[in-house]
Design an enzyme around this catalytic site. Structure first.
Site, PDB file in Angstrom:
ATOM      1  N   TYR A 141     -37.102   9.570  -8.140  1.00 14.14           N
ATOM      2  CA  TYR A 141     -37.761   8.577  -7.284  1.00 14.14           C
ATOM      3  C   TYR A 141     -39.137   9.056  -6.818  1.00 14.14           C
ATOM      4  O   TYR A 141     -39.948   8.260  -6.358  1.00 14.14           O
ATOM      5  CB  TYR A 141     -36.898   8.237  -6.062  1.00 14.14           C
ATOM      6  CG  TYR A 141     -35.604   7.509  -6.389  1.00 14.14           C
ATOM      7  CD1 TYR A 141     -35.359   7.011  -7.668  1.00 14.14           C
ATOM      8  CD2 TYR A 141     -34.626   7.318  -5.424  1.00 14.14           C
ATOM      9  CE1 TYR A 141     -34.181   6.363  -7.973  1.00 14.14           C
ATOM     10  CE2 TYR A 141     -33.443   6.657  -5.738  1.00 14.14           C
ATOM     11  CZ  TYR A 141     -33.226   6.193  -7.007  1.00 14.14           C
ATOM     12  OH  TYR A 141     -32.049   5.541  -7.314  1.00 14.14           O
ATOM     13  N   LYS A 191     -25.440  16.145 -14.485  1.00 17.47           N
ATOM     14  CA  LYS A 191     -25.327  15.748 -15.889  1.00 17.47           C
ATOM     15  C   LYS A 191     -25.804  16.944 -16.715  1.00 17.47           C
ATOM     16  O   LYS A 191     -26.730  16.851 -17.529  1.00 17.47           O
ATOM     17  CB  LYS A 191     -26.190  14.488 -16.111  1.00 17.47           C
ATOM     18  CG  LYS A 191     -25.983  13.803 -17.436  1.00 17.47           C
ATOM     19  CD  LYS A 191     -24.656  13.071 -17.562  1.00 17.47           C
ATOM     20  CE  LYS A 191     -24.500  12.488 -18.944  1.00 17.47           C
ATOM     21  NZ  LYS A 191     -23.116  12.074 -19.247  1.00 17.47           N
ATOM     22  N   ASP A 223     -20.912  10.625 -14.837  1.00 13.68           N
ATOM     23  CA  ASP A 223     -20.168   9.483 -15.402  1.00 13.68           C
ATOM     24  C   ASP A 223     -18.678   9.612 -15.086  1.00 13.68           C
ATOM     25  O   ASP A 223     -18.000   8.649 -14.728  1.00 13.68           O
ATOM     26  CB  ASP A 223     -20.420   9.328 -16.910  1.00 13.68           C
ATOM     27  CG  ASP A 223     -20.487  10.653 -17.649  1.00 13.68           C
ATOM     28  OD1 ASP A 223     -20.541  11.710 -16.996  1.00 13.68           O
ATOM     29  OD2 ASP A 223     -20.479  10.648 -18.895  1.00 13.68           O
ATOM     30  N   ASP A 247     -27.594   7.891  -4.884  1.00 12.83           N
ATOM     31  CA  ASP A 247     -27.870   6.511  -4.511  1.00 12.83           C
ATOM     32  C   ASP A 247     -26.740   5.618  -5.029  1.00 12.83           C
ATOM     33  O   ASP A 247     -26.170   4.785  -4.310  1.00 12.83           O
ATOM     34  CB  ASP A 247     -29.215   6.104  -5.150  1.00 12.83           C
ATOM     35  CG  ASP A 247     -29.761   4.811  -4.590  1.00 12.83           C
ATOM     36  OD1 ASP A 247     -29.125   4.234  -3.696  1.00 12.83           O
ATOM     37  OD2 ASP A 247     -30.829   4.376  -5.058  1.00 12.83           O
ATOM     38  N   ASP A 251     -23.000   4.279  -2.822  1.00 15.21           N
ATOM     39  CA  ASP A 251     -22.653   2.857  -2.697  1.00 15.21           C
ATOM     40  C   ASP A 251     -21.252   2.607  -3.248  1.00 15.21           C
ATOM     41  O   ASP A 251     -20.483   1.825  -2.691  1.00 15.21           O
ATOM     42  CB  ASP A 251     -23.647   1.980  -3.480  1.00 15.21           C
ATOM     43  CG  ASP A 251     -24.792   1.512  -2.594  1.00 15.21           C
ATOM     44  OD1 ASP A 251     -25.049   2.170  -1.561  1.00 15.21           O
ATOM     45  OD2 ASP A 251     -25.425   0.493  -2.927  1.00 15.21           O
TER      46      ASP A 251
END
Ligand code: NAD
Length: 357
Positions: A141, A191, A223, A247, A251
């Site tokens: 970001y 990852k 994942d 992020d 959620d």
């Protein structure tokens, strides 16, 4: 205890839920003999309307001079067509950046009275109690170079994912410190089978863990973690991960609990921490006494726990929330048949009364 708190109600339901959370802090003051000094400050659309910028310098000055910051939510349709630098949401990025808030802490705890509000089956979520620790100021970001340009005669876009050892080390420390006050388990999500940034992330986390021999550390690919959160959320205690993975996963973890109106958060790392509900300004219900104040009230419980080390007082707020829910009171976002429907003000009053009882 004598503490100064900058209170930024913001826009929409931010005004209503922050008023409720301040009421709760006043009750805690009274019951436990503390002194909290509240300084009101502007941010978001209300700041744009009053002084023409989303994050006035005066607000930052007040935050820096405080022991903690309480934020409602910013944004709304009135400012949706503003140019990017004059959008209310710029205030959020500005606060994080200027206050050095690199660790976002989001608990996802299942209240037993609300199990039926979750989209998962009771036997899967009962007892789940997770904290997601998300790195907030690095990663893709913020990385450069970034932008949209032209390459080989067509449009092409670039973002850059970068992490330094020191950025990873400090978020690892935040996660381990939180785990120490909980069930002492940290799962680091990355990852590392594909990304070099994740390989550095994993190596640095393992290194940082040497100072926390009492913590059990595990690693999971992002994942798989997305799947495991739905398959068996009870396996997690603290999850630590980088900005973009966090992020998304925070959620996902949040949804296990049923409603966005229940979710608290803390952003730590700088000299002053910021506490806010996860939800936005909910323009569809603003000004109607319909907003669920529990996310913001649970955020001030986090403030007492993390910034002021008032564990007993934080427990009292959380127990009061649990009691009011157990007694069947619900705002409309979490109501099911047979509940007593209450508004923002009434829910706040019930929680205040439960703290005093
Ligand atoms: P939102 O969270 O405001 O609302 C999503 C849905 O959840 C709405 O139906 C709303 O009524 C409901 N809801 C949210 N909080 C609730 C509560 N406490 N009680 C009961 N119901 C609640 O998200 P959105 O609609 O995508 O965004 C609205 C505005 O808020 C936008 O301008 C957005 O940019 C802003 N926003 C701000 C923040 C923040 O300040 N941290 C976060 C997210 C969105």
């Amino acid at each position: 205890m004598n503490k100064t708190i900058t209170v930024i109600p913001g826009d929409g339901i931010g005004q209503e839920v922050v008023a409720g959370a301040v009421n709760v802090l006043e009750i805690v003051e009274k019951k436990f003999h503390h002194q909290f000094h509240f300084t009101n400050a502007l941010a978001g659309g209300s700041a744009l309307d009053a002084v023409g910028v989303p994050l006035p310098e005066e607000t930052l000055k007040s935050c820096r001079a405080s022991d903690a910051v309480l934020l409602g939510a910013v944004g709304g349709p009135k400012w949706d067509n503003n140019p990017p630098h004059l959008k209310p949401e710029q205030a959020l990025l500005g606060l994080r950046k200027n206050l050095g808030l690199y660790a976002n802490i989001r608990p996802a705890k299942i209240y037993s009275a609300l199990i039926n509000a979750s989209t998962l089956k009771r036997e899967i979520i009962e007892g789940a109690d997770i904290v997601v620790v998300r790195e907030l100021t690095g990663g893709i970001y913020f990385g450069t170079p970034r932008g949209i340009g032209t390459k080989n005669g067509e449009q092409s876009a670039t973002n850059t994912l970068t992490y330094s050892e020191s950025e990873v080390r400090r978020i690892a420390k935040s996660a381990f410190d939180i785990a120490r006050k909980r069930r002492k388990k940290v799962c680091s999500v990355d990852k590392a089978n594909i990304l070099e940034t994740s390989q550095l992330w994993r190596k640095t986390i393992v290194d940082a863990a040497k100072e926390y021999p009492d913590i059990s550390l595990s690693h999971m690919y992002v994942d798989n973690c997305a799947m495991q959160l739905i398959r068996n959320p009870r396996q997690f205690d603290v999850i630590v991960t980088e900005n973009m993975f966090g992020d998304i996963l925070s959620d996902e973890a949040a949804m296990l609990t049923g409603s966005i109106g229940m979710l608290a958060s803390a952003s730590l790392g700088g000299t002053v921490a910021l506490y806010e509900p996860v939800h936005g300004s909910a323009p569809d219900i603003a000004g109607q006494n319909k907003a669920n104040p529990i996310a913001t009230i649970a955020s001030v419980a986090m403030m007492l726990r993390f910034s002021f080390d008032l564990q007993h007082e934080a427990d009292a707020i959380e127990a009061a929330i649990e009691k009011v829910l157990d007694n069947g009171f619900r705002t409309s976002d979490i109501a099911t048949e047979g509940n007593a429907l209450v508004g923002t003000k009434e829910m706040t009053e019930k929680i205040c009364a439960a703290i005093l009882s």
